[in-house]
Design a protein around this motif. Structure first.
Motif, PDB file in Angstrom:
ATOM      1  N   ARG A  83      40.899  61.511  45.815  1.00 22.30           N
ATOM      2  CA  ARG A  83      39.832  62.446  45.642  1.00 22.30           C
ATOM      3  C   ARG A  83      38.355  62.069  45.732  1.00 22.30           C
ATOM      4  NH1 ARG A  83      42.014  64.392  39.800  1.00 22.30           N
ATOM      5  NH2 ARG A  83      43.769  65.778  40.405  1.00 22.30           N
ATOM      6  N   ARG A  84      37.290  62.628  45.810  1.00 22.76           N
ATOM      7  CA  ARG A  84      36.023  62.345  45.907  1.00 22.76           C
ATOM      8  C   ARG A  84      35.563  61.531  44.831  1.00 22.76           C
ATOM      9  NH1 ARG A  84      33.746  67.549  49.375  1.00 22.76           N
ATOM     10  NH2 ARG A  84      35.354  67.715  50.529  1.00 22.76           N
ATOM     11  N   ASN A  85      35.977  61.812  43.539  1.00 25.02           N
ATOM     12  CA  ASN A  85      35.556  61.335  42.236  1.00 25.02           C
ATOM     13  C   ASN A  85      36.301  59.938  42.001  1.00 25.02           C
ATOM     14  OD1 ASN A  85      37.894  62.589  41.296  1.00 25.02           O
ATOM     15  ND2 ASN A  85      36.970  63.524  39.760  1.00 25.02           N
ATOM     16  N   ASP A  86      37.291  59.548  42.996  1.00 19.57           N
ATOM     17  CA  ASP A  86      37.961  58.163  42.881  1.00 19.57           C
ATOM     18  C   ASP A  86      36.941  57.124  42.561  1.00 19.57           C
ATOM     19  OD1 ASP A  86      39.546  55.838  43.263  1.00 19.57           O
ATOM     20  OD2 ASP A  86      41.053  57.317  43.733  1.00 19.57           O
ATOM     21  N   PRO A  87      37.113  56.310  41.585  1.00 21.78           N
ATOM     22  CA  PRO A  87      36.234  55.221  41.416  1.00 21.78           C
ATOM     23  C   PRO A  87      36.227  54.192  42.861  1.00 21.78           C
ATOM     24  CG  PRO A  87      37.794  55.337  39.372  1.00 21.78           C
ATOM     25  CD  PRO A  87      38.147  56.461  40.534  1.00 21.78           C
ATOM     26  N   ARG A  88      37.411  54.223  43.479  1.00 26.16           N
ATOM     27  CA  ARG A  88      37.654  53.274  44.459  1.00 26.16           C
ATOM     28  C   ARG A  88      36.778  53.764  45.737  1.00 26.16           C
ATOM     29  NH1 ARG A  88      43.697  53.405  44.989  1.00 26.16           N
ATOM     30  NH2 ARG A  88      43.261  55.593  44.310  1.00 26.16           N
ATOM     31  N   VAL A  89      36.354  55.114  45.971  1.00 27.48           N
ATOM     32  CA  VAL A  89      35.353  55.454  46.806  1.00 27.48           C
ATOM     33  C   VAL A  89      33.902  55.983  46.372  1.00 27.48           C
ATOM     34  CG1 VAL A  89      37.080  56.311  48.321  1.00 27.48           C
ATOM     35  CG2 VAL A  89      36.310  58.121  46.817  1.00 27.48           C
ATOM     36  N   ARG A  90      33.643  55.417  45.527  1.00 28.09           N
ATOM     37  CA  ARG A  90      32.285  55.568  44.796  1.00 28.09           C
ATOM     38  C   ARG A  90      31.319  55.224  45.759  1.00 28.09           C
ATOM     39  NH1 ARG A  90      32.371  53.121  39.274  1.00 28.09           N
ATOM     40  NH2 ARG A  90      33.558  55.027  38.722  1.00 28.09           N
ATOM     41  N   GLU A  91      31.309  54.186  46.344  1.00 30.31           N
ATOM     42  CA  GLU A  91      30.179  53.666  47.288  1.00 30.31           C
ATOM     43  C   GLU A  91      29.964  54.732  48.435  1.00 30.31           C
ATOM     44  OE1 GLU A  91      32.644  51.915  46.109  1.00 30.31           O
ATOM     45  OE2 GLU A  91      31.752  50.007  45.092  1.00 30.31           O
ATOM     46  N   LEU A  92      31.171  55.065  48.911  1.00 33.43           N
ATOM     47  CA  LEU A  92      31.269  56.077  49.973  1.00 33.43           C
ATOM     48  C   LEU A  92      30.416  57.313  49.835  1.00 33.43           C
ATOM     49  CD1 LEU A  92      32.176  57.870  52.499  1.00 33.43           C
ATOM     50  CD2 LEU A  92      34.119  58.209  51.175  1.00 33.43           C
ATOM     51  N   GLY A 363      51.223  47.933  34.203  1.00 34.31           N
ATOM     52  CA  GLY A 363      50.123  47.679  33.660  1.00 34.31           C
ATOM     53  C   GLY A 363      48.548  47.591  34.101  1.00 34.31           C
ATOM     54  N   ILE A 364      48.807  47.851  35.547  1.00 33.43           N
ATOM     55  CA  ILE A 364      47.465  47.802  36.338  1.00 33.43           C
ATOM     56  C   ILE A 364      46.959  49.464  36.555  1.00 33.43           C
ATOM     57  CG2 ILE A 364      46.220  47.420  38.256  1.00 33.43           C
ATOM     58  CD1 ILE A 364      48.248  44.813  38.504  1.00 33.43           C
ATOM     59  N   CYS A 365      45.728  49.705  36.124  1.00 29.90           N
ATOM     60  CA  CYS A 365      45.584  51.144  36.189  1.00 29.90           C
ATOM     61  C   CYS A 365      45.154  51.375  37.787  1.00 29.90           C
ATOM     62  CB  CYS A 365      43.980  51.322  35.621  1.00 29.90           C
ATOM     63  SG  CYS A 365      43.580  52.806  36.002  1.00 29.90           S
ATOM     64  N   PRO A 366      45.926  52.344  38.393  1.00 28.92           N
ATOM     65  CA  PRO A 366      45.602  52.614  39.957  1.00 28.92           C
ATOM     66  C   PRO A 366      44.203  52.917  40.320  1.00 28.92           C
ATOM     67  CG  PRO A 366      47.558  53.881  39.039  1.00 28.92           C
ATOM     68  CD  PRO A 366      46.763  53.078  37.750  1.00 28.92           C
ATOM     69  N   THR A 367      43.564  53.480  39.442  1.00 24.95           N
ATOM     70  CA  THR A 367      42.185  54.192  39.945  1.00 24.95           C
ATOM     71  C   THR A 367      41.126  53.051  39.631  1.00 24.95           C
ATOM     72  OG1 THR A 367      41.831  55.189  37.786  1.00 24.95           O
ATOM     73  CG2 THR A 367      42.894  56.435  39.628  1.00 24.95           C
ATOM     74  N   THR A 368      41.186  52.272  38.678  1.00 18.64           N
ATOM     75  CA  THR A 368      40.228  51.221  38.619  1.00 18.64           C
ATOM     76  C   THR A 368      40.632  49.888  38.941  1.00 18.64           C
ATOM     77  OG1 THR A 368      40.983  50.763  36.408  1.00 18.64           O
ATOM     78  CG2 THR A 368      39.164  52.430  36.684  1.00 18.64           C
ATOM     79  N   GLU A 369      41.818  49.763  39.108  1.00 18.67           N
ATOM     80  CA  GLU A 369      42.712  48.540  39.670  1.00 18.67           C
ATOM     81  C   GLU A 369      42.491  47.382  38.588  1.00 18.67           C
ATOM     82  OE1 GLU A 369      40.686  47.996  43.249  1.00 18.67           O
ATOM     83  OE2 GLU A 369      42.312  49.236  44.189  1.00 18.67           O
ATOM     84  N   GLU A 370      42.114  47.904  37.467  1.00 20.93           N
ATOM     85  CA  GLU A 370      41.985  46.907  36.147  1.00 20.93           C
ATOM     86  C   GLU A 370      43.470  46.417  35.620  1.00 20.93           C
ATOM     87  OE1 GLU A 370      39.859  48.179  32.832  1.00 20.93           O
ATOM     88  OE2 GLU A 370      40.249  46.531  31.614  1.00 20.93           O
TER      89      GLU A 370
END
Ligand code: GLU
Length: 701
Positions: A83-92, A363-370
């Motif tokens: 999605r557009r609001n995925d933290p992993r494409v925030r820079e884009l 245990g790793i959050c997929p969207t933040t990778e934490e």
């Protein structure tokens, strides 16, 4: 006016140099020669990255304007589950806003629908290119997310019509829910998201908080300590029954007694120095991290009602205190309040699907990778959820669904498919055991459609779908095997491939067929088998225009050269006499009769094979012409591209917004090409695309 706009876009905005200054440097500064292995590897990665950006641009750009529509690009990305609001494409997304601003908010477009030129696009996507390229290469755990989602929608709609069940009514807030509410959210371990229905409507966590507080306790204290206070067995009794196991411990952390005890561990052992308020914040922050920062709130009205209607829970507390279940220094009143607070935390399907996905992802959050929890903790949590997560239905649930889950009295059902995805279903009407009716139906239908049950066999054929499998997986592996057999001169293996119905004319991304490899290695027996028995074309061209006979010649295999030449001559002769005929796949029986006719000449059985029907001059090289360009581009995008993906990919012009890699059937077919084909009719559905290299098509990923 249009021309001006285009010109403006074609020019990289001057400030881009500033905005992406570092990147520009790494692009164009080639003065310093890499000295170490690491430098080389880095350079290589950068090279690949640059290629990926170019390929993406070519895939989506308009040939007329030379610009890429970001609306189209983002829509394509969404079909992969990102999605557009995925933290992993925030820079884009931030870069898009910056560029839009630099272009003076060009009228008629928003930041997300603007059209960009190549250089600007490359700079915009660069920070997130690894994820984006992975998405379009279909390298996520659910490669064909669009198809998967369609099936999920079907199940969702079937569940929607189920109006059975009753709302919980022990507190007014639950009794007031709309029984028609029905939401479903999915998040895969790669952060692919899908939601349908009432997914933003808030509800309280209730018992779905139990595995989460248990996880915190495990993380902080370890299983030994935790399980010296609470058991691991299903109770076989009601979730709030006044009962302890034979060791005078609550049966497990998923029932009320066990969860109250977990809360006491948090208070007395995990954070003994914290005030109640601090422990609440502390716990909430764990939940929030697990949800990748999505909605976790608190419903005070529910908390107050819970506390008010808690005779049974207090009874459990006192009963456990009487039996010395709690750690020393336990303040029962505080523990009970903390338990009610955990039940009263508010969330929605969207956030809970990410939490479920974090559990699925070790245990790793997929969207933040934490990394929120250690994998061992999650393993323990899932084990207990598997055996005790759905009240008195747990045994049947483990049998029928075979997956860890936790349901709650507010109508939530958290389902975890380990190493694949997390799912959260919410619908308030409950069955007589306290499980959400629609949620339960969804889980059961899900595993009857997909092989997600823990004990479903993944290897042998089953009537269930495996959405984890790449569509091209099997075929790709077969091609590798086929070519390997030819290269190593293994006629028996080639025979086996043929008998299994495989298309022996398949080629790799360089257009090299089994015949090329057998010829270049000088395996005359294989060459004979391929031509005489399999009737493959004798003259396929590889990407460099080489025929099998050229290969044999280059490597000095005179006997093979001789055989191929005489085969070609005979083929030429008979081509003049022959008429185009439909070619059908051969069966084992055909093979036997054909060999008993001992027609080792190409002209001896006209009409039934490439060898005997050489008037059809479409070579594998021709077939692969346009296709191999796409495949070549794919390779440019990623040298790690799996062979199977490469082997079966064709024209990506087929709506990149649906699936970036179309099925062979979607791609061009040779029917109507005006040429008769010497290869069995199914061959074109695989390696061949039937278009010429001049086709105005986009390179693929
Ligand atoms: N707050 C509820 C109780 O403790 C939770 C029940 C549940 O969701 O199972 O009674």
């Amino acid at each position: 006016m249009i021309a001006i706009t285009i010109l403006k876009n074609l020019r990289a905005p001057p400030l881009m140099n500033l905005v992406f200054a570092n990147r520009k440097l790494s692009f164009y500064d080639t003065s310093s020669t890499p000295k170490t292995k690491e430098d080389n590897a880095k350079l290589h990665r950068e090279q690949e990255q640059r290629n990926a950006e170019d390929v993406l641009f070519d895939m989506f750009a308009s040939e007329e304007t030379g610009l890429i529509s970001m609306g189209k690009f983002l829509a394509g990305l969404k079909t992969t589950g990102i999605r557009r609001n995925d933290p992993r494409v925030r820079e884009l997304m931030d870069n898009l806003k910056k560029v839009h601003k630099l272009n003076n908010y060009e009228t008629g477009s928003s930041a997300e629908t603007q059209h960009l030129n190549r250089e600007t696009f490359k700079a915009v996507v660069a920070p997130n290119i690894v994820l984006i390229a992975k998405a379009f290469r279909q390298q996520f755990v659910i490669p064909d997310f669009t198809s998967f989602v369609k099936d999920i929608e079907d199940i969702y709609n079937r569940c929607k019509t189920n109006t059975l069940g009753k709302l919980a009514d022990y507190i007014p807030q639950l009794a007031r829910y709309n029984p028609d509410s029905w939401g479903l959210s999915i998040c895969t371990i790669d952060g692919q998201r899908f939601s349908i229905g009432d997914v933003d409507v808030p509800f309280t966590l209730q018992s779905c908080s139990k595995p989460l507080t248990y996880a915190i306790a495990l993380e902080k204290l370890g299983p030994k300590v935790v399980h010296s206070y609470v058991g691991q067995e299903p109770s076989g009794r009601n979730f709030n029954e006044l009962v302890l196991d034979q060791n005078k411990k609550p049966h497990n952390p998923m029932i009320n007694a066990g969860a109250i005890l977990t809360c006491s561990l948090m208070n007395a052992l995990v954070k003994p120095d914290m005030t109640s308020a601090e422990i609440f914040d502390y716990t909430m922050s764990w939940f929030k991290r697990l949800s990748g920062g999505e909605y976790i709130g608190f419903n005070n009205a529910v908390f107050l009602s819970e506390r008010e209607a808690a005779d049974r829970n207090y009874a459990l507390g006192f009963y456990m205190r009487e039996n010395k279940c709690f750690p020393k220094r336990t303040n029962l009143k505080e523990v009970m309040d903390f338990y009610f607070q955990c039940c009263s935390m508010e969330t929605n399907c969207e956030a809970m699907s990410v939490i479920a996905a974090s559990l699925a992802n070790g245990g790793i959050c997929p969207t933040t990778e934490e990394k929120v929890f250690r994998p061992e903790v999650i393993r323990d949590v899932l084990s207990i959820m598997h055996s005790c997560g759905t009240y008195d239905y747990s045994g049947q649930f483990a049998f029928k669904v075979g997956l860890p889950a936790k349901s709650g009295v507010s109508g939530g059902m958290m389902l975890v498919i380990p190493n694949v995805m997390g799912i959260f279903a919410w619908s308030p009407p409950l069955d007589h055991l306290g499980n959400t009716v629609r949620g339960l139906q969804f889980c059961e239908e899900l595993v009857s459609m997909f092989n997600f049950h823990r004990y479903d066999n993944l290897k042998h054929l089953s009537n269930k779908k495996d959405p984890r499998k790449h569509r091209y997986e099997t075929k790709g592996l077969s091609i590798v095997n086929l070519l390997f057999s030819a290269a190593s001169g293994d006629v028996t293996a080639l025979r086996r491939h043929r008998l299994s119905g495989m298309d022996i004319t398949l080629a790799d991304y360089d257009g090299r067929t089994a015949l090329h490899l057998a010829a270049s290695e000088g395996h005359l027996e294989c060459v004979k088998f391929l031509l005489e028995q399999c009737h493959v074309p004798h003259n396929p061209k590889d990407r460099w225009g080489n025929l099998p006979v050229d290969e044999a010649e280059n490597f000095g295999h005179c006997h093979v050269v001789e055989f191929l030449r005489s085969w070609a001559e005979k083929a030429d002769q008979s081509s003049e006499e022959c008429k185009p005929e439909a070619v059908t796949s051969k069966t084992q029986a055909d093979e036997v009769s054909s060999s008993s006719n001992s027609s080792s000449s190409p002209g001896s059985s006209p009409g039934s094979s490439p060898g005997s029907s050489p008037c059809a001059s479409l070579t594998t090289g021709d077939l692969l012409g346009h296709n191999s360009r796409n495949l070549y581009e794919m390779l440019k995008l990623n040298s790690n591209f799996t062979f199977q993906e490469i082997c079966s990919t064709s024209d990506l012009e087929t709506s990149p917004t649906t699936s970036p890699i179309p099925t062979p059937v979607e791609s061009g077919s040779r029917a109507g090409s005006g040429r008769s084909s010497p290869v069995p009719s199914d061959a074109g559905s695989t390696a061949s695309a039937g278009s010429s290299i001049d086709d105005k098509t986009k390179p693929g990923l």
